[in-house]
Structure formats: C-alpha cells, structure tokens
Scaffold this motif. Structure first.
Motif, mmCIF file in Angstrom:
data_model
loop_
_atom_site.group_PDB
_atom_site.id
_atom_site.type_symbol
_atom_site.label_atom_id
_atom_site.label_comp_id
_atom_site.label_asym_id
_atom_site.label_seq_id
_atom_site.Cartn_x
_atom_site.Cartn_y
_atom_site.Cartn_z
ATOM 1 N N GLN A 190 36.133 22.296 55.554
ATOM 2 C CA GLN A 190 36.787 21.353 54.635
ATOM 3 C C GLN A 190 38.145 21.906 54.244
ATOM 4 O OE1 GLN A 190 34.142 19.247 51.689
ATOM 5 N NE2 GLN A 190 32.806 20.994 52.077
ATOM 6 N N LEU A 191 39.035 21.006 53.853
ATOM 7 C CA LEU A 191 40.340 21.426 53.368
ATOM 8 C C LEU A 191 40.181 22.130 52.023
ATOM 9 C CD1 LEU A 191 42.457 18.266 54.209
ATOM 10 C CD2 LEU A 191 42.451 20.448 55.422
ATOM 11 N N PRO A 192 41.060 23.069 51.701
ATOM 12 C CA PRO A 192 40.964 23.766 50.413
ATOM 13 C C PRO A 192 41.021 22.796 49.249
ATOM 14 C CG PRO A 192 42.549 24.840 51.862
ATOM 15 C CD PRO A 192 42.194 23.551 52.512
ATOM 16 N N ALA A 193 40.356 23.161 48.170
ATOM 17 C CA ALA A 193 40.387 22.325 46.965
ATOM 18 C C ALA A 193 41.824 22.074 46.536
ATOM 19 C CB ALA A 193 39.604 23.004 45.842
ATOM 20 N N GLY A 194 42.146 20.831 46.212
ATOM 21 C CA GLY A 194 43.495 20.472 45.788
ATOM 22 C C GLY A 194 44.365 19.932 46.900
ATOM 23 N N SER A 195 43.903 20.061 48.147
ATOM 24 C CA SER A 195 44.715 19.581 49.264
ATOM 25 C C SER A 195 44.898 18.068 49.227
ATOM 26 C CB SER A 195 44.076 19.979 50.592
ATOM 27 O OG SER A 195 44.010 21.377 50.711
ATOM 28 N N TRP A 196 43.939 17.351 48.608
ATOM 29 C CA TRP A 196 44.046 15.898 48.539
ATOM 30 C C TRP A 196 45.314 15.472 47.799
ATOM 31 C CZ3 TRP A 196 44.455 13.833 43.684
ATOM 32 C CH2 TRP A 196 44.076 14.664 42.624
ATOM 33 N N GLY A 197 45.780 16.338 46.880
ATOM 34 C CA GLY A 197 46.981 15.984 46.119
ATOM 35 C C GLY A 197 48.215 15.899 46.978
ATOM 36 N N ALA A 198 48.180 16.550 48.127
ATOM 37 C CA ALA A 198 49.335 16.520 49.014
ATOM 38 C C ALA A 198 49.611 15.114 49.522
ATOM 39 C CB ALA A 198 49.107 17.467 50.193
ATOM 40 N N THR A 199 48.561 14.306 49.663
ATOM 41 C CA THR A 199 48.770 12.943 50.156
ATOM 42 C C THR A 199 49.520 12.106 49.131
ATOM 43 O OG1 THR A 199 46.625 12.224 49.289
ATOM 44 C CG2 THR A 199 46.681 13.060 51.546
ATOM 45 N N LEU A 200 49.373 12.447 47.853
ATOM 46 C CA LEU A 200 50.110 11.722 46.813
ATOM 47 C C LEU A 200 51.604 12.038 46.867
ATOM 48 C CD1 LEU A 200 47.660 12.207 43.797
ATOM 49 C CD2 LEU A 200 47.827 10.258 45.353
ATOM 50 N N ARG A 212 45.655 21.713 57.229
ATOM 51 C CA ARG A 212 44.526 21.385 58.094
ATOM 52 C C ARG A 212 44.572 22.212 59.377
ATOM 53 N NH1 ARG A 212 45.537 16.089 60.966
ATOM 54 N NH2 ARG A 212 46.888 17.580 62.043
ATOM 55 N N ASP A 213 45.752 22.298 59.977
ATOM 56 C CA ASP A 213 45.888 23.051 61.232
ATOM 57 C C ASP A 213 45.574 24.532 61.024
ATOM 58 O OD1 ASP A 213 46.606 20.694 62.413
ATOM 59 O OD2 ASP A 213 48.756 21.119 62.473
ATOM 60 N N ALA A 214 45.992 25.055 59.880
ATOM 61 C CA ALA A 214 45.741 26.466 59.593
ATOM 62 C C ALA A 214 44.240 26.724 59.396
ATOM 63 C CB ALA A 214 46.515 26.895 58.356
ATOM 64 N N VAL A 215 43.562 25.808 58.680
ATOM 65 C CA VAL A 215 42.122 25.948 58.460
ATOM 66 C C VAL A 215 41.379 25.893 59.795
ATOM 67 C CG1 VAL A 215 40.070 24.863 57.471
ATOM 68 C CG2 VAL A 215 42.164 25.051 56.110
#
Length: 303
Positions: A190-200, A212-215
């Motif tokens: 899963q993406l790190p917590a807080g990554s969803w904010g990047a879409t905003l 995502r690519d790094a994970v």
C-alpha cells in the motif's frame, strides 16, 4: 525440517475428523507421531438442583463419557491401521489449554484443528477454541477447512511482508505440502499513509506516482532477494505483488486461484508475542476459503 509430533484436537465432530484426515497424511509423510487430544467438559455439580435431578445428570454424563471413549477408540484403530504411532490425551478442562499443554508435553511442532467456517458468513465464526489456541500456542497451528482429504497440501499460498516471521511461514508451509508442489507467494503493498493527499494537490505539484514507483521498486527488490535466498527449498516459487489491504488481498487470491492452504506468520513487523484480535493473521483465518497455517516463532523444543 521434519515433523516428529502432531497434536490433533478431537471433539468427535465432522470438523475435527477433517483435521484428523489431514494430520494422518502429514504424519505418514514425516513418519511423525499423532497425539489425539479430547477435552472433556467439567461436570461439576449444579447449585440448587435436587438429588433426583443430579442423579439423572450423572447418568447422562456417564453415558456421554462411555460414548466418547468408544468413538475415540474407533479413531485410534483408524490411525494405527495406517501404521502411525498414536497417543490419546483425554482430560477435563478448557480445550485450548489442554491442546497447548499437550503440545508442550509431547514436544509437538504442529497443532491441527478443525473449523466449522466453510462459506459465506460462517467463515467469520472462528471458534473460541481455535482462537484461544492460535493466540497462545508457541508452535504452529493448522486450522483445516475444505473437503475431507488424506493428503498433503497441493496449492499453497504464502503471505509475506518480507519479515523473519513470513520467511518462516514459507519454510514451514513447504513441510506440509507435497514435495515439489508450486508455492505462490503474495505481498500486499500500500502507499504510505498520507499519500492520498497528493491527489488533492495535483500531479504537477506533487507527483504521487513517484511514491508508488518507489514503493513498488522496494518490494520488487525484496522479492528478488527472497527468490535468491529461498528458491532452493524444493518447491518452485512464484511471487506476486498486489496493492491493497493485506488480509483482503490474501483471501481474494486464495479464492480466485483455488489454493488449498494459506500460510501466514503470526507476528510480521508488529513485533507482538501473541496474535492480537484484528491482526492480519487472524483476519485471514476468519475469512479464508481454505485451510490456514499460522506460523509462530521458532518451536520452543527445537534444538
């Protein structure tokens, strides 16, 4: 890593008979001993009941004990006819406590239990005996589901978070599977917590795809390392990386691909000694469509 002693919970139900069938196959494969454990209810006198009623209850209890002894003897004959050394432990007390004590007494590497959860909502009903045993056992616990079969597992799925516990899950799963059986290994990322904010913020201001690519790159690197270190366990390995919550990813993959076994490490990176309610392992056991091997720390009797 051969098994030498296998403890089997036997409450004389069809579910425990399913577990016994699987345990017999594993005992034959490893030339191991089976310890058949039957926990009896405590028939302590009930308060405020007259003597006549107590006498009737005593007669019923005695008849039940006779029938239990007969059925245990039938199962003993069945096991010994297969050439498997067998011990019977029949004691009064909580079943999970008796199972764990028997595992310690006979230096067992594995406890095998039945589960009534087969499909749908009944999968959620992990019995109190199974739950208590899983949480407190110091050896591996196999919770059996699926059709009755006297054979080693053929289609294992091993969950990994690349921790030491999940590496043991891979190794211990191999010893209860048919030699050479292909082993699918799955890692839920899963993406790190807080990554969803990047879409905003938008891709231009915060390129979340780089996270995502790094994970994924990190997961692939660990997967390659796992293949290099454990690719010679005797079973072909295939590793899949899937995005999503761990328990959901694991159980969905098992159902979709027809696996007959899921193997999970009890602790992973959480670092707790005992399996906690709500953990990935227990959630997987509750929702799994097939048998689940819950792998604990190094067996306490190992030399």
């Amino acid at each position: 890593m051969a098994l030498t002693s296998i403890v089997v919970g036997c409450d004389l139900s069809s579910s425990s008979d399913l577990a016994l069938e699987r345990a017999i196959a594993l005992a034959e494969m490893h030339k191991a001993r089976i310890v058949l454990v039957n926990a009896q209810a405590n028939d302590a006198p009930i308060a405020e009941v007259d003597n006549k009623m107590l006498a009737q209850l005593g007669e019923v209890s005695a008849a039940v004990r006779v029938e239990e002894a007969r059925q245990l003897a039938d199962r003993l004959v069945l096991i010994q006819a297969r050439g498997v050394a067998t011990e019977i432990v029949s004691r009064v007390g909580p079943a999970d406590d008796i199972l764990i004590a028997a595992a310690a007494e006979f230096a067992a590497e594995l406890i095998v239990l039945g589960s009534h959860g087969l499909t749908g909502i009944s999968r959620l009903l992990l019995g109190s005996v199974a739950a208590g045993t899983i949480r407190s056992s110091t050896c591996d616990v196999l919770v059996c589901r699926g059709p009755s079969t006297r054979a080693a597992f053929q289609r294992p799925l091993v969950a990994t978070d690349f921790s030491e516990a999940s590496t043991k899950a891979l190794q211990h799963a191999a010893r209860i599977c048919s030699p050479g059986a292909p082993m699918d290994v799955i890692h839920a990322w899963q993406l790190p917590a807080g990554s969803w904010g990047a879409t905003l913020l938008g891709q231009a201001r915060f390129p979340w795809s780089t996270v995502r690519d790094a994970v994924l790159a990190g997961a692939r690197s660990q997967a390659d390392k796992l293949l290099a270190e454990h690719g010679k366990i005797g079973n072909p390995l295939n590793i899949e990386l899937v995005q999503g919550p761990s328990a959901t990813v694991i159980t969905h993959a098992a159902e979709k691909n027809g696996h007959d076994l899921i193997a999970v490490g009890a602790h992973g990176h959480r670092g707790v000694r005992r399996l906690l309610l709500g953990s990935v392992a227990e959630s997987t056991i509750r929702h799994s469509p097939c048998s689940v091997l819950d792998v604990h720390g190094e067996h306490q009797h190992a030399k």
